[in-house]
Design a protein around this motif. Structure first.
Motif, mmCIF file in Angstrom:
data_model
loop_
_atom_site.group_PDB
_atom_site.id
_atom_site.type_symbol
_atom_site.label_atom_id
_atom_site.label_comp_id
_atom_site.label_asym_id
_atom_site.label_seq_id
_atom_site.Cartn_x
_atom_site.Cartn_y
_atom_site.Cartn_z
ATOM 1 N N THR A 215 -74.121 24.613 -62.387
ATOM 2 C CA THR A 215 -72.754 25.139 -62.304
ATOM 3 C C THR A 215 -72.741 26.575 -62.814
ATOM 4 N N ARG A 216 -71.786 27.327 -62.329
ATOM 5 C CA ARG A 216 -71.701 28.762 -62.630
ATOM 6 C C ARG A 216 -70.285 29.094 -63.082
ATOM 7 N N ALA A 217 -70.191 30.003 -64.040
ATOM 8 C CA ALA A 217 -68.881 30.445 -64.522
ATOM 9 C C ALA A 217 -68.863 31.972 -64.569
ATOM 10 N N ILE A 219 -68.027 35.862 -65.655
ATOM 11 C CA ILE A 219 -67.648 36.584 -66.875
ATOM 12 C C ILE A 219 -66.857 37.849 -66.521
ATOM 13 N N ALA A 224 -71.808 36.449 -63.585
ATOM 14 C CA ALA A 224 -71.570 35.055 -63.962
ATOM 15 C C ALA A 224 -72.728 34.552 -64.816
ATOM 16 N N GLN A 226 -74.995 30.924 -65.523
ATOM 17 C CA GLN A 226 -75.316 29.731 -64.746
ATOM 18 C C GLN A 226 -76.453 28.972 -65.405
ATOM 19 N N SER A 271 -68.378 25.519 -59.899
ATOM 20 C CA SER A 271 -68.058 25.766 -61.311
ATOM 21 C C SER A 271 -67.884 24.441 -62.042
ATOM 22 N N LEU A 299 -72.425 23.475 -67.226
ATOM 23 C CA LEU A 299 -72.333 24.424 -68.338
ATOM 24 C C LEU A 299 -71.571 23.810 -69.508
ATOM 25 N N TYR A 301 -70.675 25.724 -72.001
ATOM 26 C CA TYR A 301 -69.815 26.809 -72.506
ATOM 27 C C TYR A 301 -69.467 27.753 -71.361
ATOM 28 N N SER A 302 -68.269 28.294 -71.410
ATOM 29 C CA SER A 302 -67.838 29.314 -70.456
ATOM 30 C C SER A 302 -66.824 30.214 -71.158
ATOM 31 N N LEU A 321 -67.970 32.567 -75.908
ATOM 32 C CA LEU A 321 -67.978 31.382 -75.056
ATOM 33 C C LEU A 321 -67.266 30.229 -75.753
ATOM 34 N N THR A 324 -66.764 23.776 -72.673
ATOM 35 C CA THR A 324 -66.116 23.232 -71.469
ATOM 36 C C THR A 324 -65.847 21.737 -71.677
#
Length: 414
Positions: A215-217, A219, A224, A226, A271, A299, A301-302, A321, A324
């Protein structure tokens, strides 16, 4: 706590090149082991694909019988199919009358419209037509794989014939239009779909939800963070379960690996929030999976992304961060008595520490099993690929990806 080390008893690993002679094939799976498959080749030009199709069936351990129509012999020789299948090819009436034998499934590939029409209207003028009549009579599943020019496929008569196939309780596989034709699907697609079909009649087939990939978040608008996950193991599990007759729903994040077969139910969710949302929607739907496999690298943390692009050239960029939501507990109230399998990846830990952390995950989140991995051992052929930790404290050492697939299928099929 007890520990088991799995050892396969068959001669070659499924990942090895088990090829000992010119006619040999690499065994990829046992999904069609002990399954008797009758392949009927009729006279379409796609008969040239029959060599590849026979060998693909053998890669998944099918027991083959081959029959050819007279028209197909004008396109490809029985010798070629005998080489590909490892079996004598039936082209004419024989005293053994193998067309009346019992089979687990019959496939007609390619299936000309002439062959389909004869079957629907009960014409029995050749060994292959007798085989189809007998299969219909004893309710053996029949799969037709039409291959023809698009104009012929669009003819309402063809539509009526395909509807009749469905009405009599049988099946057809058809590809999308390409170059003005309905070509025969690839051997891998045909074999995987047929394997799913014939194994769907086994007991304890499940509706399986599997999350996979990274998953990717973001910034900011262009950057991002990942997790590192290709999705390869998740796809392998999904493919294995699909070919063993289960109804599989994939919720896939960012993946560099791609599935090797055509999986029918893939939902993309890149995400952590999207993956959780899609998981909740699936859990609330009428599908109601009775197995959940959480193999995705979600993830932990995001952050709330900055608007626009942060200018380049600054000395440093400090980001904060926040945790999540954990997907497994968020789904707990919706999944009921589903079988739940979590994944755990650790680095720089001993086997004892890995198992302890896995048991803590089981206790904290209520999953039934955890597939536990040590990062440094993944890809190391001298180390186990993973450990399977149960909610009863048992541990099985899994030597490779195939072991992971086999153990999961065993768990959900009991």
């Amino acid at each position: 706590m007890s520990m088991f080390v799995l050892r396969r008893t068959h001669q070659c690993s499924p990942s090895a090149r088990c090829v000992t002679k010119d006619t040999g094939v690499e065994i990829l799976s046992s999904s069609l082991e002990n399954k008797s498959v009758l392949i009927i080749v009729s006279g379409g030009i796609a008969a040239v694909e029959s060599v590849r199709l026979c060998r693909e069936f053998r890669r998944h351990s099918a027991e083959l019988t081959i029959m050819m129509s007279k028209e197909s012999e004008k396109i490809i020789s029985p010798l070629a199919l005998s080489w590909a299948s490892g079996q004598e090819v039936i082209t004419d009436w024989k005293p053994e009358m193998k067309q009346l034998d019992s089979y687990d499934i019959v496939i007609v590939a390619p299936a000309t419209r002439n062959t389909i029409s004869k079957h629907i209207h009960g014409i029995m003028d050749s060994p292959i037509m007798m085989a189809l009549s007998a299969a219909r009579g004893n309710k053996t599943p029949i799969v037709f794989v039409p291959s023809m020019h698009q104009d012929l496929f669009d003819d309402p008569v063809t539509t009526d014939l395909l509807e009749e196939i469905t009405l009599e309780g049988n099946y057809y596989f058809v590809d999308s239009e390409k170059e003005g034709r309905r070509k025969q699907p690839s051997p891998a697609v045909i074999v995987s779909k047929l394997s799913n079909l014939v194994n769907s009649f086994l007991p304890n087939r499940r509706k399986v939800a599997i999350t996979l990939g990274a998953t990717r978040a973001p910034i900011d608008s262009v950057r991002a963070i990942q997790n590192a996950s290709s999705g390869k193991t998740g796809w392998a599990i999904a493919e294995h379960l699909f070919m063993n007759g289960h109804e599989v729903y994939c919720i896939a994040g960012k993946t560099s690996a791609q599935p090797t077969i055509e999986l029918p139910n893939i939902i993309r969710a890149g995400s952590p929030e999207e993956m959780l949302s899609e998981s909740l929607s699936l859990a609330k739907s009428e599908i109601k999976p009775d197995v959940w496999i959480h193999s995705a690298a979600v993830l932990d943390y995001s952050m709330i992304p900055e608007k626009g692009k942060r200018p380049s050239g600054q000395d440093k960029w400090e980001i904060e961060l926040q945790p999540t939501l954990k997907h497994i507990p968020e789904l707990t109230d919706l999944v009921g008595d589903s079988i739940r399998i979590g994944f755990k990846l650790e680095t720089g830990v001993s086997e004892e520490e890995l198992i302890e952390k896995s048991l803590n995950q089981i206790s904290k989140y209520g999953v039934d099993f955890v597939i536990a991995n040590i990062l440094e051992q993944i890809g190391d052929q001298n180390s186990p690929r993973a450990r399977l930790v149960s909610n009863e404290g048992d541990v099985k050492v899994l030597q490779d990806e195939i072991d992971i697939c086999l153990e999961i299928e065993k768990i959900i099929s009991e």
